[in-house]
Scaffold this active site. Structure first.
Site, PDB file in Angstrom:
ATOM      1  N   THR A 169       0.854  -1.192   0.000  1.00  0.00           N
ATOM      2  CA  THR A 169       0.000   0.000   0.000  1.00  0.00           C
ATOM      3  C   THR A 169       0.887   1.238   0.000  1.00  0.00           C
ATOM      4  O   THR A 169       2.003   1.203   0.494  1.00  0.00           O
ATOM      5  CB  THR A 169      -0.844  -0.049   1.289  1.00  0.00           C
ATOM      6  OG1 THR A 169      -1.725  -1.155   1.205  1.00  0.00           O
ATOM      7  CG2 THR A 169      -1.625   1.223   1.530  1.00  0.00           C
ATOM      8  N   ILE A 180     -13.220  -5.403   1.454  1.00  0.00           N
ATOM      9  CA  ILE A 180     -12.809  -4.013   1.675  1.00  0.00           C
ATOM     10  C   ILE A 180     -11.908  -3.978   2.909  1.00  0.00           C
ATOM     11  O   ILE A 180     -12.260  -4.538   3.953  1.00  0.00           O
ATOM     12  CB  ILE A 180     -14.050  -3.105   1.855  1.00  0.00           C
ATOM     13  CG1 ILE A 180     -14.871  -3.118   0.552  1.00  0.00           C
ATOM     14  CG2 ILE A 180     -13.634  -1.683   2.231  1.00  0.00           C
ATOM     15  CD1 ILE A 180     -16.222  -2.449   0.662  1.00  0.00           C
ATOM     16  N   ASP A 238      -8.641  -1.711   5.183  1.00  0.00           N
ATOM     17  CA  ASP A 238      -8.510  -0.530   6.037  1.00  0.00           C
ATOM     18  C   ASP A 238      -8.367   0.781   5.262  1.00  0.00           C
ATOM     19  O   ASP A 238      -8.757   1.847   5.747  1.00  0.00           O
ATOM     20  CB  ASP A 238      -7.265  -0.681   6.922  1.00  0.00           C
ATOM     21  CG  ASP A 238      -6.004  -0.913   6.072  1.00  0.00           C
ATOM     22  OD1 ASP A 238      -6.017  -1.839   5.234  1.00  0.00           O
ATOM     23  OD2 ASP A 238      -5.029  -0.150   6.217  1.00  0.00           O
ATOM     24  N   GLY A 256      -0.233  -2.345   5.884  1.00  0.00           N
ATOM     25  CA  GLY A 256      -0.066  -3.624   6.569  1.00  0.00           C
ATOM     26  C   GLY A 256      -1.334  -4.445   6.508  1.00  0.00           C
ATOM     27  O   GLY A 256      -2.125  -4.319   5.568  1.00  0.00           O
TER      28      GLY A 256
HETATM   29  N1  GLY Z   1      -3.507  -2.436   4.053  1.00  0.00           N
HETATM   30  C1  GLY Z   1      -4.062  -2.799   2.828  1.00  0.00           C
HETATM   31  C2  GLY Z   1      -5.053  -3.846   2.926  1.00  0.00           C
HETATM   32  O1  GLY Z   1      -4.933  -4.761   3.717  1.00  0.00           O
HETATM   33  O2  GLY Z   1      -6.008  -3.774   2.218  1.00  0.00           O
END
Ligand code: GLY
Length: 313
Positions: free
Chosen positions: A171, A200, A202, A223
């Site tokens: 990300t 979906i 975070d 993460g």
């Molecule tokens: N941090 C990105 C996800 O797990 O979607």
């Protein structure tokens, strides 16, 4: 106020082969964002520019290079927040646009809503003049390999990037404070390899992937999404800073707190409203970079703090 921007290119068990590309892409992104600030642009302009730079770059799990769901498709998510008035814009389940962060920004400025998903987000983007691209054009070889690895190994790792995962590469996010003291944060992702269709994470959830408040500062996280959202990681760091803890300690305490409580890893970048920096990750690696006093500071390993002269593009 001297403007400042910090970016991250994702936390995880990033393989050695991906380190050089992630470092160069992370530095390119911070330069793109900082250049906007130098030209008098707002914090919102700067964080969008930094994230756009990484969405174009296959070294990152956002835009082109996003990891794939179980059907082999890209489903991207992004959010952006202005600390001036707590305005937010977020999108999820985006399949055929290169820059989800720019659509999220349009949601912030042009929609009465905060989060749009799937078909509705696409309709909104088209109404605002964004051009679709063929969804397959967003799929990199690394993302395909990562899905194959996931299908072979059959379970999610502790992060969005598995040990054997050559394609899940993080990300992306950016936090900036501009010359007027306004804070903004942007975060964008393809999620995790082998995620269920419609999952979906975070990143589009305000308080989890992104938070900005001119009275406190800003945070972007990366993460294991399900853990980050349960812990409201971004807002947990903001709350800590509100109680007087400095950004570096607040970032470390919350990331470690999440990891202890939920046994999964994450990373975060933080700026206080005065431009003080926080960086921490509980994963093996996370690329980050910021510009201060004519130098770029950056790293990807624990304890690594490299620097080089900043040259404006
Ligand atoms: N941090 C990105 C996800 O797990 O979607």
């Amino acid at each position: 106020m001297k403007p400042i921007i910090i970016v991250h290119g994702g936390a995880g068990d990033i393989p050695d082969s991906r380190v050089p590309g992630k470092l160069s892409g992370t530095k390119a992104a911070v330069v793109a964002g900082h250049d906007v600030l130098l030209k008098g642009g707002s914090a919102l302009d700067a964080v969008e520019a930094a994230v756009v730079s990484m969405e174009k770059d296959e070294n990152f799990n956002a835009g082109y290079g996003s990891v794939l769901n179980l059907d082999g498709e890209v489903e991207m998510e992004a959010s952006i927040m202005s600390g001036a008035n707590l305005d937010v814009g977020a999108v999820t389940l985006i399949k055929d646009f290169l820059h989800p962060i720019s659509i999220a920004r349009k949601v912030l400025t042009d929609s009465p809503h905060s989060l749009l998903g799937g078909e509705g987000a696409k309709r909104f983007a088209l109404q605002k003049g964004f051009q679709t691209i063929p969804p397959e054009s967003l799929i990199s070889k690394n993302a395909k390999d990562a899905l194959q690895n996931f299908l072979k190994h059959g379970e999610f790792g502790r992060t969005e990037i598995g040990v054997k995962d050559e394609g899940g590469v993080g990300t992306v996010g950016a936090v900036a404070v501009d010359a007027n003291g306004h804070v903004a944060v942007a975060t964008s992702t393809g999620g995790m390899s082998g995620k269920a269709v419609g999952r979906i994470g975070d990143t589009p959830q305000i308080g989890s992937g992104t938070y900005a408040d001119d009275n406190v500062g800003g945070v972007s996280t990366t993460g294991h999404g399900e853990s980050i959202l349960k812990y409201c990681l971004a807002h947990s760091i903001i709350r800590s800073m509100e109680s007087g803890i400095n950004p570096n300690t607040a970032t470390k305490n919350s990331v470690l707190g999440m990891t202890r409580r939920l046994n999964n890893t994450a990373g975060a970048i933080t700026l206080s409203k005065d431009g003080d920096v926080g960086v921490y990750f509980s994963s093996k690696r996370m690329s980050w970079a910021y510009v201060k006093d004519g130098k770029i500071f950056y790293g990807i390993e624990h304890g690594q703090f490299l620097e080089e002269l900043y040259t404006s593009p």
